[in-house]
Design an enzyme around this catalytic site. Structure first.
Site, PDB file in Angstrom:
ATOM      1  N   LYS A  26       0.805  -1.149  -0.086  1.00 28.01           N
ATOM      2  CA  LYS A  26       0.198   0.101  -0.178  1.00 28.01           C
ATOM      3  C   LYS A  26       0.651   1.411   0.097  1.00 28.01           C
ATOM      4  O   LYS A  26       1.621   1.475   0.894  1.00 28.01           O
ATOM      5  CB  LYS A  26      -0.756   0.045   1.263  1.00 28.01           C
ATOM      6  CG  LYS A  26      -1.897   1.091   1.110  1.00 28.01           C
ATOM      7  CD  LYS A  26      -2.644   1.488   2.542  1.00 28.01           C
ATOM      8  CE  LYS A  26      -1.983   2.475   3.020  1.00 28.01           C
ATOM      9  NZ  LYS A  26      -1.803   3.860   2.733  1.00 28.01           N
ATOM     10  N   GLU A  39      10.401   0.947   9.925  1.00 25.63           N
ATOM     11  CA  GLU A  39      11.326   2.176   9.851  1.00 25.63           C
ATOM     12  C   GLU A  39      10.351   3.298   9.954  1.00 25.63           C
ATOM     13  O   GLU A  39       9.613   3.890   9.342  1.00 25.63           O
ATOM     14  CB  GLU A  39      11.862   2.132   8.455  1.00 25.63           C
ATOM     15  CG  GLU A  39      12.663   0.831   7.940  1.00 25.63           C
ATOM     16  CD  GLU A  39      14.065   0.975   8.106  1.00 25.63           C
ATOM     17  OE1 GLU A  39      14.316   1.741   9.069  1.00 25.63           O
ATOM     18  OE2 GLU A  39      14.523   0.070   7.645  1.00 25.63           O
ATOM     19  N   CYS A  41      14.073  10.909   6.757  1.00 24.57           N
ATOM     20  CA  CYS A  41      14.196  10.571   8.115  1.00 24.57           C
ATOM     21  C   CYS A  41      15.701  10.538   8.466  1.00 24.57           C
ATOM     22  O   CYS A  41      15.969  10.548   9.836  1.00 24.57           O
ATOM     23  CB  CYS A  41      13.602   9.402   8.519  1.00 24.57           C
ATOM     24  SG  CYS A  41      14.162   8.249   7.091  1.00 24.57           S
ATOM     25  N   GLU A  85      10.715  15.524  15.666  1.00 21.38           N
ATOM     26  CA  GLU A  85      11.175  15.635  14.097  1.00 21.38           C
ATOM     27  C   GLU A  85      10.409  16.644  13.499  1.00 21.38           C
ATOM     28  O   GLU A  85       8.969  16.665  13.773  1.00 21.38           O
ATOM     29  CB  GLU A  85      10.630  14.123  13.690  1.00 21.38           C
ATOM     30  CG  GLU A  85      11.022  13.882  12.404  1.00 21.38           C
ATOM     31  CD  GLU A  85      10.492  12.705  11.673  1.00 21.38           C
ATOM     32  OE1 GLU A  85       9.309  11.857  12.229  1.00 21.38           O
ATOM     33  OE2 GLU A  85      11.312  11.703  11.086  1.00 21.38           O
TER      34      GLU A  85
HETATM   35  P1  NAD Z   1       2.483   8.037   8.208  1.00 18.48           P
HETATM   36  O1  NAD Z   1       2.749   7.023   9.371  1.00 18.48           O
HETATM   37  O2  NAD Z   1       1.564   9.180   8.233  1.00 18.48           O
HETATM   38  O3  NAD Z   1       2.050   6.950   7.027  1.00 18.48           O
HETATM   39  C1  NAD Z   1       2.871   6.006   6.588  1.00 18.48           C
HETATM   40  C2  NAD Z   1       1.739   5.119   5.780  1.00 18.48           C
HETATM   41  O4  NAD Z   1       1.237   4.316   6.686  1.00 18.48           O
HETATM   42  C3  NAD Z   1       1.044   5.568   5.009  1.00 18.48           C
HETATM   43  O5  NAD Z   1       0.981   4.575   3.685  1.00 18.48           O
HETATM   44  C4  NAD Z   1      -0.295   5.606   5.908  1.00 18.48           C
HETATM   45  O6  NAD Z   1      -1.434   5.679   4.852  1.00 18.48           O
HETATM   46  C5  NAD Z   1      -0.387   4.210   6.437  1.00 18.48           C
HETATM   47  N1  NAD Z   1      -0.933   4.277   7.642  1.00 18.48           N
HETATM   48  C6  NAD Z   1      -1.222   5.244   8.558  1.00 18.48           C
HETATM   49  N2  NAD Z   1      -1.895   4.704   9.647  1.00 18.48           N
HETATM   50  C7  NAD Z   1      -1.951   3.427   9.688  1.00 18.48           C
HETATM   51  C8  NAD Z   1      -2.630   2.351  10.340  1.00 18.48           C
HETATM   52  N3  NAD Z   1      -3.078   2.591  11.386  1.00 18.48           N
HETATM   53  N4  NAD Z   1      -2.390   1.019   9.608  1.00 18.48           N
HETATM   54  C9  NAD Z   1      -1.705   0.789   8.765  1.00 18.48           C
HETATM   55  N5  NAD Z   1      -1.358   1.752   7.785  1.00 18.48           N
HETATM   56  C10 NAD Z   1      -1.283   3.217   8.325  1.00 18.48           C
HETATM   57  O7  NAD Z   1       3.929   8.582   7.640  1.00 18.48           O
HETATM   58  P2  NAD Z   1       4.161   9.611   6.523  1.00 18.48           P
HETATM   59  O8  NAD Z   1       3.375  10.925   7.042  1.00 18.48           O
HETATM   60  O9  NAD Z   1       3.780   9.040   5.207  1.00 18.48           O
HETATM   61  O10 NAD Z   1       5.786   9.872   6.246  1.00 18.48           O
HETATM   62  C11 NAD Z   1       6.444  10.547   7.032  1.00 18.48           C
HETATM   63  C12 NAD Z   1       6.964   9.856   8.378  1.00 18.48           C
HETATM   64  O11 NAD Z   1       7.700   8.389   7.729  1.00 18.48           O
HETATM   65  C13 NAD Z   1       8.160  10.355   8.968  1.00 18.48           C
HETATM   66  O12 NAD Z   1       7.903  10.468  10.698  1.00 18.48           O
HETATM   67  C14 NAD Z   1       9.275   9.854   8.518  1.00 18.48           C
HETATM   68  O13 NAD Z   1      10.364  10.027   9.420  1.00 18.48           O
HETATM   69  C15 NAD Z   1       9.174   8.470   8.378  1.00 18.48           C
HETATM   70  N6  NAD Z   1      10.172   8.062   7.614  1.00 18.48           N
HETATM   71  C16 NAD Z   1      10.742   6.928   7.882  1.00 18.48           C
HETATM   72  C17 NAD Z   1      11.927   6.407   7.049  1.00 18.48           C
HETATM   73  C18 NAD Z   1      12.882   5.601   7.485  1.00 18.48           C
HETATM   74  O14 NAD Z   1      13.747   4.819   6.886  1.00 18.48           O
HETATM   75  N7  NAD Z   1      13.007   5.325   9.084  1.00 18.48           N
HETATM   76  C19 NAD Z   1      11.963   6.724   5.810  1.00 18.48           C
HETATM   77  C20 NAD Z   1      10.874   7.531   5.365  1.00 18.48           C
HETATM   78  C21 NAD Z   1       9.795   8.006   6.076  1.00 18.48           C
END
Ligand code: NAD
Length: 480
Positions: A177, A251, A285, A383
């Site tokens: 997804k 991650e 990140c 963050e």
């Molecule tokens: P997010 O957590 O809002 O969303 C990430 C994904 O999770 C999306 O596809 C979203 O639809 C899904 N999601 C949300 N709630 C869910 C649930 N309850 N069950 C299942 N899926 C769910 O994050 P974002 O805003 O898309 O991305 C930014 C975040 O990602 C930042 O905090 C960033 O640090 C992190 N990030 C981490 C890495 C890493 O490698 N550590 C890399 C990129 C981004």
């Protein structure tokens, strides 16, 4: 720049189909305009996607590594062959400069599939032997089954590659997804995969976290949930996975400390921070966002970085020489602005570059430097996920290490010093998944990427990812 066509169909059991759920608008963050509508997967389509992945699993898992490798190499070739189209779509949907998408991301994405295509043919492990008299033991490393992979919006196709590469190389099947904000390159990949992979090996469903992501993970046939996303989302996924005793691979966020010692080469530090603090508008990140500078270099660093950052060219995706685009959404821009506004109210803080939104349309925010920040300030601890770098004065390397480790995050870090012994000593004491010395942000397919503490666990890329997407098994044969 005009993308000729926006892919909007899901991939279920090898067939591209329109989502039957609610339509979501997909925006161009540089203008705020709607690019297209993508309909979410319905509950029935989610079920069909997991059905297809479950049905495809036994035959896919039974292929030889050589045969699975062949598929991965074909995927890499297809990504390269459609590199311009992928870069154009990614840049339109994320707002990032076209040159960054085309020259930095696409080659790295193709390389991820090539790496796993090679790595799967070269797994290493413990030796078989007679550890009990009259019995021969051997170790196997086998796939888990159906993996649910959930990706974020900052590097959509790259995150899809990091998740698909090790999972399918190892013999798992996947329901992926993408983020509801940035589904386009993943859907285009789905169109290509329909002609490369056997049906059901990879399925792509779109939609929001609560309506599609959460029910997907709850499906009892899902054996592992892999997320790149926010810490709070990681926590929800762990709770859901706990109920079904599912493996998780998380991650999550980061707040990378950058330790700059008096003997560092100031020009390299400034150049590094100008690049690695603001790449992808800081929506990374690993972004070099939390600087600790010792006494003698602090003032010069603030002055030189503020002036360097003011020259970062902000603009539209296809503009010549553009270095930084917008944030992903109005919400994210407002969130970044609110962090900087609150920091600017503090008496010890000075905003020495940026500090406000940019332009009159889209979701831009100026590259910003927050000088004089202190360890307990929100801007140092939380963050921001935007183009904002804080600089904190520290008295010496010991205080820098203590402050760097005094964080809930543990993804990446860097140390800048001309003394390699000092840098290695500090690197050995930092509690981060990665420490760079005299650079930051550099990733390669052969080396692991992943965190500690609230940044999550599990490694992307490298042989370690193949370990995460598989389980070790023992087979013992009695001789007579
Ligand atoms: P997010 O957590 O809002 O969303 C990430 C994904 O999770 C999306 O596809 C979203 O639809 C899904 N999601 C949300 N709630 C869910 C649930 N309850 N069950 C299942 N899926 C769910 O994050 P974002 O805003 O898309 O991305 C930014 C975040 O990602 C930042 O905090 C960033 O640090 C992190 N990030 C981490 C890495 C890493 O490698 N550590 C890399 C990129 C981004």
């Amino acid at each position: 720049m005009t993308a000729t066509r926006f892919p909007t169909q899901l991939l279920i059991n090898g067939v591209c189909v329109a989502g039957a759920g609610r339509a979501e608008s997909v925006l161009n963050p540089s203008t705020g305009e709607v690019l297209c509508e993508v309909a979410e997967a319905s509950a029935e389509q989610l079920r069909q996607a997991v059905d297809a992945a479950s049905a495809a699993f036994p035959a896919w898992a039974a292929l030889t590594p050589k045969d699975r490798s062949g598929f991965l190499l074909k995927i890499a070739d297809a990504i390269e062959a459609h590199g311009d189209e992928f870069a154009s779509l990614e840049s339109l949907n994320c707002g990032k400069p076209l040159s960054a998408a085309r020259n930095d991301e696409i080659p790295a994405i193709a390389d991820v599939f090539r790496f796993f295509g090679g790595a799967i043919r070269n797994l290493q492990g413990a030796l078989g032997g007679e550890y009990l008299a009259g019995h021969t033991s051997m170790i196997r490393r086998d796939p888990l089954g159906v993996v649910a992979s959930i990706a974020p919006w900052n590097y959509p196709l790259m995150m899809a590659a990091w998740k698909l590469g090790p999972a399918i190389a190892m013999g798992n099947t996947v329901v992926l997804k993408p983020s509801e904000n940035t589904p386009l390159t993943t859907l285009r990949l789905g169109e290509l995969l329909a002609n490369i992979l056997p049906p059901g090996v990879v399925n792509i469903v779109c939609g929001r976290g609560d309506t599609v992501g959460a029910p997907l993970i709850r499906d009892p046939r899902i054996r592992m949930a892999s997320l790149t996303g926010d810490v709070s989302t990681g926590s929800k996924i762990m709770e859901a996975a706990a109920r079904g005793i599912k493996r998780t691979h998380l991650e999550l966020g980061g707040k990378a400390p950058v330790i700059v010692l008096d003997d560092a080469d100031l020009g390299s530090v400034v150049e590094g921070l100008r690049t690695f603090g603001y790449y992808n508008a800081g929506q990374d990140c690993t972004a070099a966002c939390r600087v600790y500078a010792t006494e003698k270099i602090y003032e010069r660093l603030v002055a030189d970085l503020s002036s360097a950052v003011s020259s970062i060219k902000v603009g539209l995706q296809q503009e010549n020489g553009v270095e930084m685009g917008p944030l992903i959404s109005a919400r994210q821009r407002d969130r970044v602005a609110s962090f900087v506004d609150r920091a600017s109210q503090l008496p010890h803080v000075e905003i020495t570059a940026g500090g406000s939104a940019w332009g009159n349309k889209g979701f831009f925010y100026k590259p910003t430097v927050v000088a004089g920040a202190q360890q307990d300030d929100e801007i140092v601890r939380s963050e921001v996920f935007g183009p904002v770098v804080s600089i904190t004065r520290v008295k010496d390397a010991e205080q820098a290490v203590a402050y760097a480790n005094d964080s809930e995050y543990g993804l990446s870090s860097s140390v800048w010093s001309s003394n390699v012994g000092t840098a290695m000593n500090i690197a050995s004491r930092l509690q981060y998944g990665c420490t760079w010395v005299n650079t930051h942000f550099m990733l390669v397919s052969e080396m692991p990427h992943g965190g500690m503490k609230h940044s999550g666990y599990g490694k992307d890329m490298s042989m370690y990812a193949l370990e995460d997407y598989s389980c070790v098994r023992h087979v013992m044969v009695k001789h007579s």
